[in-house]
Design a protein around this motif. Structure first.
Motif: not given
Length: 108
Positions: A49-72
Protein backbone atom coordinates in the motif's frame (compact mmCIF):
# COMPACT_ATOMS: atom_id res chain seq x y z
CA UNK A 1 8.90 -7.31 6.89
CA UNK A 2 5.32 -7.92 5.81
CA UNK A 3 4.56 -7.09 2.20
CA UNK A 4 1.00 -8.35 2.33
CA UNK A 5 -1.68 -7.69 4.94
CA UNK A 6 -3.97 -9.73 7.12
CA UNK A 7 -6.50 -6.89 7.08
CA UNK A 8 -9.11 -7.58 4.39
CA UNK A 9 -10.26 -3.94 4.37
CA UNK A 10 -6.70 -2.73 3.73
CA UNK A 11 -6.29 -5.28 0.96
CA UNK A 12 -9.61 -4.23 -0.58
CA UNK A 13 -8.52 -0.58 -0.49
CA UNK A 14 -5.26 -1.57 -2.23
CA UNK A 15 -7.16 -3.37 -5.00
CA UNK A 16 -9.55 -0.47 -5.43
CA UNK A 17 -6.60 1.90 -5.61
CA UNK A 18 -5.00 -0.06 -8.42
CA UNK A 19 -8.36 -0.26 -10.17
CA UNK A 20 -8.58 3.52 -10.18
CA UNK A 21 -4.99 3.81 -11.44
CA UNK A 22 -5.80 1.53 -14.36
CA UNK A 23 -8.90 3.59 -15.19
CA UNK A 24 -6.68 6.70 -15.51
CA UNK A 25 -7.95 10.29 -15.56
CA UNK A 26 -7.39 13.01 -12.98
CA UNK A 27 -10.40 12.07 -10.83
CA UNK A 28 -9.49 8.39 -10.81
CA UNK A 29 -5.87 9.10 -9.87
CA UNK A 30 -7.09 11.20 -6.93
CA UNK A 31 -9.44 8.37 -5.91
CA UNK A 32 -6.58 5.89 -6.14
CA UNK A 33 -4.49 8.02 -3.78
CA UNK A 34 -7.40 8.14 -1.34
CA UNK A 35 -7.68 4.33 -1.42
CA UNK A 36 -3.95 3.85 -0.84
CA UNK A 37 -4.09 6.34 2.05
CA UNK A 38 -6.96 4.33 3.51
CA UNK A 39 -5.00 1.09 3.14
CA UNK A 40 -1.99 2.45 5.04
CA UNK A 41 -4.24 3.91 7.75
CA UNK A 42 -5.82 0.47 8.19
CA UNK A 43 -2.43 -1.30 8.18
CA UNK A 44 0.60 0.96 8.62
CA UNK A 45 2.95 -1.96 7.89
CA UNK A 46 1.36 -2.80 4.51
CA UNK A 47 4.35 -2.29 2.20
CA UNK A 48 2.35 -2.82 -1.00
CA UNK A 49 0.00 0.00 0.00
CA UNK A 50 2.88 2.39 0.76
CA UNK A 51 4.39 1.44 -2.61
CA UNK A 52 1.07 2.04 -4.37
CA UNK A 53 0.68 5.41 -2.68
CA UNK A 54 4.19 6.53 -3.61
CA UNK A 55 3.97 5.38 -7.22
CA UNK A 56 0.52 6.90 -7.74
CA UNK A 57 1.56 10.24 -6.25
CA UNK A 58 4.28 10.30 -8.93
CA UNK A 59 1.49 10.44 -11.50
CA UNK A 60 0.41 13.84 -10.16
CA UNK A 61 3.14 15.34 -12.33
CA UNK A 62 0.88 14.55 -15.30
CA UNK A 63 -2.66 14.43 -13.88
CA UNK A 64 -2.47 17.16 -11.20
CA UNK A 65 0.54 19.39 -11.92
CA UNK A 66 -0.84 22.11 -9.64
CA UNK A 67 -0.75 19.66 -6.70
CA UNK A 68 2.55 18.01 -7.64
CA UNK A 69 4.80 19.83 -5.12
CA UNK A 70 2.66 18.68 -2.16
CA UNK A 71 2.21 15.25 -3.72
CA UNK A 72 5.96 14.97 -4.12
CA UNK A 73 6.51 15.58 -0.42
CA UNK A 74 3.91 12.95 0.47
CA UNK A 75 5.43 10.59 -2.09
CA UNK A 76 8.83 10.97 -0.45
CA UNK A 77 7.31 10.15 2.95
CA UNK A 78 5.40 7.12 1.60
CA UNK A 79 8.52 5.80 -0.10
CA UNK A 80 10.52 6.32 3.08
CA UNK A 81 7.92 4.34 5.08
CA UNK A 82 7.94 1.53 2.51
CA UNK A 83 11.75 1.36 2.44
CA UNK A 84 11.88 1.24 6.24
CA UNK A 85 9.65 -1.85 6.09
CA UNK A 86 11.25 -3.49 3.03
CA UNK A 87 14.66 -1.94 2.35
CA UNK A 88 15.66 -4.46 -0.31
CA UNK A 89 12.45 -4.49 -2.37
CA UNK A 90 13.52 -3.93 -5.97
CA UNK A 91 10.46 -1.90 -6.96
CA UNK A 92 11.07 0.48 -4.08
CA UNK A 93 14.73 0.81 -5.02
CA UNK A 94 13.65 1.78 -8.54
CA UNK A 95 11.34 4.47 -7.13
CA UNK A 96 14.16 5.70 -4.90
CA UNK A 97 16.51 5.96 -7.89
CA UNK A 98 13.85 7.77 -9.92
CA UNK A 99 13.31 10.33 -7.15
CA UNK A 100 17.07 10.86 -6.94
CA UNK A 101 17.11 11.44 -10.70
CA UNK A 102 14.20 13.92 -10.41
CA UNK A 103 16.16 15.74 -7.71
CA UNK A 104 19.01 16.18 -10.19
CA UNK A 105 21.25 13.61 -8.51
CA UNK A 106 21.54 11.16 -11.36
CA UNK A 107 21.02 7.44 -11.17
CA UNK A 108 24.30 6.45 -9.48
Amino acid sequence: MRVRTDNPLAFDALLQGYGYVRAEGSENIARAVDQFRLAVRLDPEFVDAWDGLASTLALYDFWHPDLFPAARAERREALSRALALAPNASGLQIQKAWMRFEDGGGIG
